[in-house]
Design an enzyme around this catalytic site. Sequence first.
Site, PDB file in Angstrom:
ATOM      1  N   ASP A   1     -85.640 -34.322   0.283  1.00 30.26           N
ATOM      2  CA  ASP A   1     -84.806 -35.230   1.061  1.00 30.26           C
ATOM      3  C   ASP A   1     -83.598 -35.723   0.257  1.00 30.26           C
ATOM      4  O   ASP A   1     -83.540 -35.557  -0.960  1.00 30.26           O
ATOM      5  CB  ASP A   1     -85.693 -36.417   1.481  1.00 30.26           C
TER       6      ASP A   1
ATOM      7  N   ASP B   1     -82.575 -39.553  11.439  1.00 29.93           N
ATOM      8  CA  ASP B   1     -83.975 -39.959  11.526  1.00 29.93           C
ATOM      9  C   ASP B   1     -84.253 -40.438  12.948  1.00 29.93           C
ATOM     10  O   ASP B   1     -83.432 -41.100  13.562  1.00 29.93           O
ATOM     11  CB  ASP B   1     -84.251 -41.132  10.579  1.00 29.93           C
TER      12      ASP B   1
END
Lengths: 318, 561
Positions: free
Chosen positions: B336, B395
């Site tokens: 990430d 997200d």
Amino acid sequence: MLERRYNILTGEWVIVSAFTQQRPTNPTAECPLCVGGAEFSEPYDLCSFDNRFPSLRIDAPEVISDDELYAKERAQGKCEVVVYTIEHESAMSLMPVHQIEKLIKMWADRYLELSTLPFVKYVFIFENRGAQVGATLPHPHGQLYAFPFIPKRIEAKLTAQARYFDEHGNCALCDVVKREIRNGERIVYENESFIALVPFYARWPYEVHVYPKRHVSSIVELNNEERHLLSKTLKVVTMKYDLLFQQAFPYMMMLFQAPVNDIRYWHAFHFHIEFNPVKRDKDKIKWMASVETGTWAFINPKIPEEAARELRAVEVLK
Amino acid sequence: MSTFFANINELNEFDVFKRAGYRIVEGGEILVRVERIHLGYLFRTFVKGVIQDVVLFEFQRPAEIFVNNWQSWGPARVVGKDFPFSFPIELRKKFGYSASIMPEVYFDNLISDYFMGSDKFLIGALSSRIGHPYLLIDPETVKVKLNLFGRHFADWTEVEKFVVLKGEIDWLLPYYADLVAKENGVELKAKNFVGWSSWYQYFLDFDYQKMMADLDKSKCLGYQVFQIDDGWERDIGDWEPNEKFPALTRIASDIRSYGYVPGIWLAPFSVSETSSISKNHSDWLVKDENGNPKVAYQNWNKNIYALDTTNPEAKEWLRTLFLNLKDAGFGYFKIDFLFAGAIQGKRHDNCTPVEAYIQGLKIIREAVGDSFVLGCGAPLWPSIGFVDGMRIGADTAPFWDPNGPDIGYPNAYYALRNVFTRWFMNGVLWWNDPDCLLLRCEDTQLNDSQRQLYAFTSLLLDNILVQSDNLSYKIDHDLWKRIMTIRSYGKRMVNLKGLMDGQYEITSAGVDGVHKLLVKDLKIPTFRIELDEERVKLVKKIEKRSDGRTFNYYEEREKLE
Ligand SMILES: [Zn+2]
Ligand SMILES: [Zn+2]
């Protein structure tokens, strides 16, 4: 030996598969596809299985070559025998439409499953029917080859259709379908979703093509109703064939779908099926001889429009 | 001579050659060659000397355009001429490098990274391996640009290729994606999996007990991967378990005992100011003009620096980190905040930030071998060929807010918008990760229809499916069962229409038929799902024979029952 070799003179790949020579050319023993035969001990409905003598294998031997003139590569791929039914004394023309519908579903699954192998570039599904086209088993079945390259005639189809798309901004076969429906004289059978016709450009006498009316690049994209209508179309075409000369009609049936692991042709390549029959008359065969084999140029002794008229006239019970 | 073309649809190879073929630019030379390809043109660019940020050519801007952000989280959306581009000033310092590889240009301009489209054409780069290809858009013109960040090319070198394609945007996009895949030599070996992740339920409040409780409740849900997210580590850069977790080998073996591939989250190119790397190895960090570590972003209430993925010691550390995680038993890596590896700055090697980033990804890929790598917060085109999966949107969140800012912040609405607009990358460049499905009926603001739309969109687009719920909660198990039934048929062939007008129409073909999903208004959302009912149900059984051959049996279901 199992490898593929590049023909620098034509740009073709040739598969050298030496053990295919040991294949029984005229098995006299009982049918291997019937229950109790060489392949099945239990009853089944449909089955697609690895050929005992594959010309392409997932675990094909590694090939090392840095020869510029004589390039060779692994013959990596898959060859499957596609069994349509447990009934030995059957054929596509004799099978219930429902069974053909199951077959289409199996084809769709094979195409999708084999497309998950990243090295597979083309899935070719076909059937050879009759001794005249080299079918050694009467039990209803076809085959499939999962190629690690785009075979030459497929490449020719892709190139021609992509070029047409570049010039006209739409799919060539979509235009052919429109023209044939308007014109009508080459149509053998038609339903809501498919036409079966002797094409304008038929190479074989009694050649029949099946075209979906809607643009799809593979059988997977056909919905369930369309798959049902395709089964009906295949049933009608093969029945007409058998009734034409009142004999089991020998043919090569081939599915042309878009390449896998490559979606660049989805918009330009229109799924279709070709029936290439070898009969020119009840007792006459058209052979693939020097001109056809050597130049890929075909001389068709039968006027396609006439063949269409004859096939259209054959009555089948629907 | 001007490199401007009034009408992109009248572009031809002769004009381009005449007007853009060879130019001397500040510091070097550029040569552009044009070839005809199916549906359009291929632009090949060669450079020599020190090359900065150059214009290859420019053309008149259509009103409505489809623009794309460089990074996983960034928006891919259709904008008109009146589009008010704004990025909150207070967030620029915190997340500037997340928004762009060139924040110095980004905040004052409309930029589309890698590609852009309109209803009748698409222009895009086939790779980002050396430079950063992008489109600089003003109300009247579009400049096709390639930023080579002042890299020196001693000899003529071919850099990023572009294509200009003409046709309907809805089928040009998948065609373009395949050209990009072929250019980068992509071979998708991994499959799009089904799994579970801790993040959207627990966020940082996650521990070993919670992990074990959900593992226990997960039986029969059909997961293949079980992934622990952020919250297990000591610090960003100190990738060892904190006091809430046992040893990594224990975590992995516990997960594996349930039959899942153990998955783990980390941010390998990010180094927090409090981590031991910052304290002991500041030479491993990307530096600013003055030689101080550069703040890549701020998160976890900390300054986060960027690992210099060209520094030999840092590279060795990175390799060891992943080798150890793999040794501990993990087989799935969600990596990430990857954009940190591609920020501009001073590094050990004199290379572009894109080249530095790729060096880092290559190390990770080599270390983990065939394990599944999911990119997140990642520069998209430079990651092609190194990741198996890619997050392609912001997200998600347990809320749906069409009025929130469209800047890559958590929001189920914008997350799903990108799932539609970047659909064409799936199964071609990598497996799209639409982000997690939140199927719980409590502890969430999502309603039934939002939940259903998210799940069916991810399913019908044949994306990765990951659930993120506390499995002790009341879960919409019926929805999960419905999507898992369709998933069991295997791979799907997908296309999407309506990208430009936002009325998305998904056609999803599989063995079970052709399902459709039609979105009328994503904001509310209003939509319709049309499932194609099977006329014949076949059950497939696979038999492996002792001679090595596979037999695939297909039997009609009615007969079995
Ligand atoms: Zn038999
Ligand atoms: Zn068509």
